[in-house]
Write a protein that holds these residues in place. Sequence first.
Motif, PDB file in Angstrom:
ATOM      1  N   LEU A  28       0.642  -1.330  -0.065  1.00 16.96           N
ATOM      2  CA  LEU A  28      -0.177  -0.178   0.014  1.00 16.96           C
ATOM      3  C   LEU A  28       0.806   1.193  -0.089  1.00 16.96           C
ATOM      4  O   LEU A  28       0.589   2.293  -0.499  1.00 16.96           O
ATOM      5  N   SER A  29       2.105   1.380   0.612  1.00 13.85           N
ATOM      6  CA  SER A  29       2.956   2.590   0.778  1.00 13.85           C
ATOM      7  C   SER A  29       4.031   2.709  -0.286  1.00 13.85           C
ATOM      8  O   SER A  29       4.708   3.429  -0.069  1.00 13.85           O
ATOM      9  N   ARG A  30       3.915   1.746  -1.369  1.00 10.67           N
ATOM     10  CA  ARG A  30       4.880   1.733  -2.246  1.00 10.67           C
ATOM     11  C   ARG A  30       4.336   2.553  -3.320  1.00 10.67           C
ATOM     12  O   ARG A  30       3.409   2.268  -3.793  1.00 10.67           O
ATOM     13  N   PRO A  31       5.264   3.201  -4.071  1.00  4.90           N
ATOM     14  CA  PRO A  31       4.721   3.758  -5.358  1.00  4.90           C
ATOM     15  C   PRO A  31       4.200   2.623  -6.681  1.00  4.90           C
ATOM     16  O   PRO A  31       5.058   1.557  -6.671  1.00  4.90           O
ATOM     17  N   GLY A  32       2.941   3.129  -6.871  1.00  6.19           N
ATOM     18  CA  GLY A  32       2.284   2.320  -7.689  1.00  6.19           C
ATOM     19  C   GLY A  32       1.705   1.107  -7.222  1.00  6.19           C
ATOM     20  O   GLY A  32       1.028   0.386  -7.995  1.00  6.19           O
ATOM     21  N   GLN A  33       1.747   1.040  -5.718  1.00  8.00           N
ATOM     22  CA  GLN A  33       1.087   0.007  -5.119  1.00  8.00           C
ATOM     23  C   GLN A  33       1.269  -1.439  -5.851  1.00  8.00           C
ATOM     24  O   GLN A  33       0.056  -1.927  -6.151  1.00  8.00           O
ATOM     25  N   PRO A  34       2.407  -1.997  -5.924  1.00  2.00           N
ATOM     26  CA  PRO A  34       2.583  -3.369  -6.678  1.00  2.00           C
ATOM     27  C   PRO A  34       1.727  -4.438  -5.751  1.00  2.00           C
ATOM     28  O   PRO A  34       1.745  -4.556  -4.692  1.00  2.00           O
ATOM     29  N   TRP A  35       1.447  -5.467  -6.626  1.00  5.25           N
ATOM     30  CA  TRP A  35       0.935  -6.623  -6.233  1.00  5.25           C
ATOM     31  C   TRP A  35       1.839  -7.649  -6.240  1.00  5.25           C
ATOM     32  O   TRP A  35       2.783  -7.700  -7.093  1.00  5.25           O
ATOM     33  N   PHE A  36       1.887  -8.561  -5.180  1.00  4.78           N
ATOM     34  CA  PHE A  36       2.642  -9.829  -5.242  1.00  4.78           C
ATOM     35  C   PHE A  36       1.842 -10.976  -5.055  1.00  4.78           C
ATOM     36  O   PHE A  36       0.560 -10.878  -4.543  1.00  4.78           O
ATOM     37  N   ALA A  37       2.302 -12.233  -5.746  1.00  3.39           N
ATOM     38  CA  ALA A  37       1.707 -13.431  -5.372  1.00  3.39           C
ATOM     39  C   ALA A  37       2.257 -14.426  -4.424  1.00  3.39           C
ATOM     40  O   ALA A  37       3.390 -14.423  -4.469  1.00  3.39           O
ATOM     41  N   VAL A  38       1.669 -14.986  -3.639  1.00  5.13           N
ATOM     42  CA  VAL A  38       2.138 -15.796  -2.807  1.00  5.13           C
ATOM     43  C   VAL A  38       2.608 -17.103  -3.290  1.00  5.13           C
ATOM     44  O   VAL A  38       1.562 -17.955  -4.050  1.00  5.13           O
ATOM     45  N   MET A  39       3.887 -17.618  -3.292  1.00  6.35           N
ATOM     46  CA  MET A  39       4.626 -18.703  -3.886  1.00  6.35           C
ATOM     47  C   MET A  39       4.838 -19.865  -2.844  1.00  6.35           C
ATOM     48  O   MET A  39       4.437 -21.027  -3.044  1.00  6.35           O
ATOM     49  N   PHE A  40       4.971 -19.460  -1.708  1.00  4.78           N
ATOM     50  CA  PHE A  40       5.296 -20.531  -0.769  1.00  4.78           C
ATOM     51  C   PHE A  40       5.041 -19.814   0.859  1.00  4.78           C
ATOM     52  O   PHE A  40       5.364 -18.552   0.862  1.00  4.78           O
ATOM     53  N   VAL A  41       4.624 -20.521   1.510  1.00  2.14           N
ATOM     54  CA  VAL A  41       4.444 -20.012   2.991  1.00  2.14           C
ATOM     55  C   VAL A  41       5.090 -21.139   3.985  1.00  2.14           C
ATOM     56  O   VAL A  41       4.995 -22.375   4.203  1.00  2.14           O
ATOM     57  N   ASP A  42       6.001 -20.576   4.891  1.00  5.36           N
ATOM     58  CA  ASP A  42       6.571 -21.267   6.026  1.00  5.36           C
ATOM     59  C   ASP A  42       5.934 -20.667   7.074  1.00  5.36           C
ATOM     60  O   ASP A  42       6.060 -19.524   7.685  1.00  5.36           O
ATOM     61  N   ASP A  43       5.314 -21.620   7.642  1.00  4.22           N
ATOM     62  CA  ASP A  43       4.535 -21.343   9.049  1.00  4.22           C
ATOM     63  C   ASP A  43       5.056 -22.177  10.166  1.00  4.22           C
ATOM     64  O   ASP A  43       4.241 -22.462  11.382  1.00  4.22           O
ATOM     65  N   ARG A  44       6.258 -22.460  10.334  1.00  2.00           N
ATOM     66  CA  ARG A  44       6.924 -23.303  11.258  1.00  2.00           C
ATOM     67  C   ARG A  44       7.220 -22.220  12.553  1.00  2.00           C
ATOM     68  O   ARG A  44       7.587 -22.961  13.482  1.00  2.00           O
ATOM     69  N   SER A  45       7.570 -21.183  12.061  1.00  2.22           N
ATOM     70  CA  SER A  45       7.978 -20.386  13.359  1.00  2.22           C
ATOM     71  C   SER A  45       6.846 -19.971  14.325  1.00  2.22           C
ATOM     72  O   SER A  45       5.797 -19.481  13.722  1.00  2.22           O
ATOM     73  N   HIS A  46       7.000 -19.841  15.522  1.00  5.45           N
ATOM     74  CA  HIS A  46       6.129 -19.156  16.541  1.00  5.45           C
ATOM     75  C   HIS A  46       5.950 -17.609  16.515  1.00  5.45           C
ATOM     76  O   HIS A  46       5.090 -17.158  16.857  1.00  5.45           O
ATOM     77  N   ARG A  47       6.962 -17.353  15.731  1.00  9.08           N
ATOM     78  CA  ARG A  47       7.073 -15.604  15.872  1.00  9.08           C
ATOM     79  C   ARG A  47       6.660 -15.235  14.598  1.00  9.08           C
ATOM     80  O   ARG A  47       6.257 -13.810  14.724  1.00  9.08           O
ATOM     81  N   ARG A  48       7.064 -15.672  13.535  1.00  4.59           N
ATOM     82  CA  ARG A  48       7.000 -15.054  12.028  1.00  4.59           C
ATOM     83  C   ARG A  48       6.414 -16.132  11.274  1.00  4.59           C
ATOM     84  O   ARG A  48       7.009 -17.003  11.216  1.00  4.59           O
TER      85      ARG A  48
END
Length: 126
Positions: free
Chosen positions: A98-118
């Motif tokens: 939202l705050s970047r010039p042109g408001q670029p979109w990104f596609a989710v390619m992979f999710v690492d959900d093993r960390s309890h912090r991030r």
Amino acid sequence: MISARFHELRDELFSAVDDELAEPVFLAFKKDSTNDPDRPDIEIVAILRTREELATPITGGKDKTWNSEVSAHISELHIDRAQHPNIVMRKGDKILALSRPGQPWFAVMFVDDRSHRRLTVKLGAA
């Protein structure tokens, strides 16, 4: 349950990093390329790290009858699980910076959900 001595310090560190590096992003949850009714879209503040697009030429080997170029974005979104414990990201979801010039979109390619912090989300071009 007793926490390790460093947990409080670790949490303070994560909060300080987010205060400096996080930015507003819009999470568009998708299911079969349409909005996922079970996961409403949401705007959050998270750490978005992007690098320049890398282009790698590929040729047809010895015969040289064909060539191509493969582009790869190496970008990541890091979501603080303490702030957003219920967010579930999946391949195919979209992220809007939202705050970047042109408001670029990104596609989710992979999710690492093993960390309890991030929750670490690997991103590509959308």
